[in-house]
Design a protein around this motif. Structure first.
Motif, PDB file in Angstrom:
ATOM      1  N   TYR A 108       0.836  -1.197   0.000  1.00  0.00           N
ATOM      2  CA  TYR A 108       0.000   0.000   0.000  1.00  0.00           C
ATOM      3  C   TYR A 108       0.872   1.249   0.000  1.00  0.00           C
ATOM      4  CZ  TYR A 108      -4.370  -2.498   1.077  1.00  0.00           C
ATOM      5  OH  TYR A 108      -5.469  -3.291   1.032  1.00  0.00           O
ATOM      6  N   ASP A 109       1.926   1.226   0.808  1.00  0.00           N
ATOM      7  CA  ASP A 109       2.821   2.375   0.872  1.00  0.00           C
ATOM      8  C   ASP A 109       3.506   2.585  -0.475  1.00  0.00           C
ATOM      9  OD1 ASP A 109       4.034   4.458   2.659  1.00  0.00           O
ATOM     10  OD2 ASP A 109       5.857   3.480   1.924  1.00  0.00           O
ATOM     11  N   PHE A 110       3.921   1.504  -1.129  1.00  0.00           N
ATOM     12  CA  PHE A 110       4.552   1.623  -2.442  1.00  0.00           C
ATOM     13  C   PHE A 110       3.610   2.292  -3.438  1.00  0.00           C
ATOM     14  CE2 PHE A 110       4.729   0.025  -6.773  1.00  0.00           C
ATOM     15  CZ  PHE A 110       5.966   0.494  -7.163  1.00  0.00           C
ATOM     16  N   VAL A 111       2.338   1.866  -3.451  1.00  0.00           N
ATOM     17  CA  VAL A 111       1.386   2.424  -4.407  1.00  0.00           C
ATOM     18  C   VAL A 111       1.225   3.928  -4.177  1.00  0.00           C
ATOM     19  CG1 VAL A 111      -1.028   2.394  -5.130  1.00  0.00           C
ATOM     20  CG2 VAL A 111       0.198   0.249  -4.798  1.00  0.00           C
ATOM     21  N   GLN A 112       1.093   4.343  -2.915  1.00  0.00           N
ATOM     22  CA  GLN A 112       0.989   5.776  -2.620  1.00  0.00           C
ATOM     23  C   GLN A 112       2.269   6.499  -3.016  1.00  0.00           C
ATOM     24  OE1 GLN A 112      -0.282   5.292   1.605  1.00  0.00           O
ATOM     25  NE2 GLN A 112      -1.522   7.050   1.088  1.00  0.00           N
ATOM     26  N   TRP A 113       3.399   5.939  -2.657  1.00  0.00           N
ATOM     27  CA  TRP A 113       4.686   6.559  -2.956  1.00  0.00           C
ATOM     28  C   TRP A 113       4.870   6.700  -4.469  1.00  0.00           C
ATOM     29  CZ3 TRP A 113       8.865   4.200  -5.471  1.00  0.00           C
ATOM     30  CH2 TRP A 113      10.050   4.937  -5.456  1.00  0.00           C
TER      31      TRP A 113
END
Length: 182
Positions: A108-113
């Motif tokens: 999830y963090d990767f997608v936002q980043w």
């Protein structure tokens, strides 16, 4: 505990919860995290639970407004710190269901980043550090990317292999397009 971590791995972070005070003994928010410290906190609490009650009732909705923490572009160093906090939690408890949930949280963090980055940006040391966190996660915790949506999995694998964010941006555009019709 197993059900809670499976729900987390499959559907993401359960936004609101009630936790008995006795389950919080010795658990603190991670020092030095500026984003998503609640995710690390919840995962550590979930590891201590013997039983958890869940419901499908949403009961909570985010309101996105310009300038809020949810909408603000994050610093790359914050994503590195979040990834390292997840890795440390996984190393401390060494539980398969935890590693699965950590992979999803990091995903999830990767997608936002990735959504916040221009694919043509140069890759500096911090961006390489984020890739190193992912490589450590896959090496130490196992490859649980199959637990994630296929389009996120494609973007992450492509980025790890090539360092290129173009797939993440293509997927974002597809998700935006689909959002108009669903």
């Amino acid at each position: 505990r197993e059900r809670a971590l499976n729900i987390f791995a499959r559907e993401g972070w359960p936004v609101r919860n009630f936790i008995r005070r006795s389950c919080l003994a010795g658990v603190k928010f991670s020092d030095g995290l500026r984003i998503k410290e609640d995710v690390v906190f919840f995962l550590e609490v979930a590891l201590r639970l013997k039983m958890m009650v869940t419901t499908d009732y949403p009961g909570y909705f985010y309101t996105r407004r310009e300038g809020s923490a949810v909408m603000r572009r994050r610093k790359d160093a914050d994503s590195v710190a979040f990834g390292n906090a997840l890795l440390e939690l996984g190393r401390r408890y060494q539980a398969e269901d935890l590693w699965r949930a950590i992979t999803v949280a990091q995903g999830y963090d990767f997608v936002q980043w990735a959504d916040e980055r221009d694919p043509s940006e140069s890759y500096d040391a911090v961006l390489c550090s984020i890739r190193d966190v992912w490589r450590q996660l896959l090496m130490e915790g196992g490859d649980h990317l199959s637990e994630m949506y296929s389009w996120w999995r494609i973007a992450i694998r492509h980025w790890l292999k090539t360092g290129d964010l173009s797939w993440a941006h293509r997927i974002r555009r597809v998700r935006e397009w689909m959002g108009r019709f669903i």
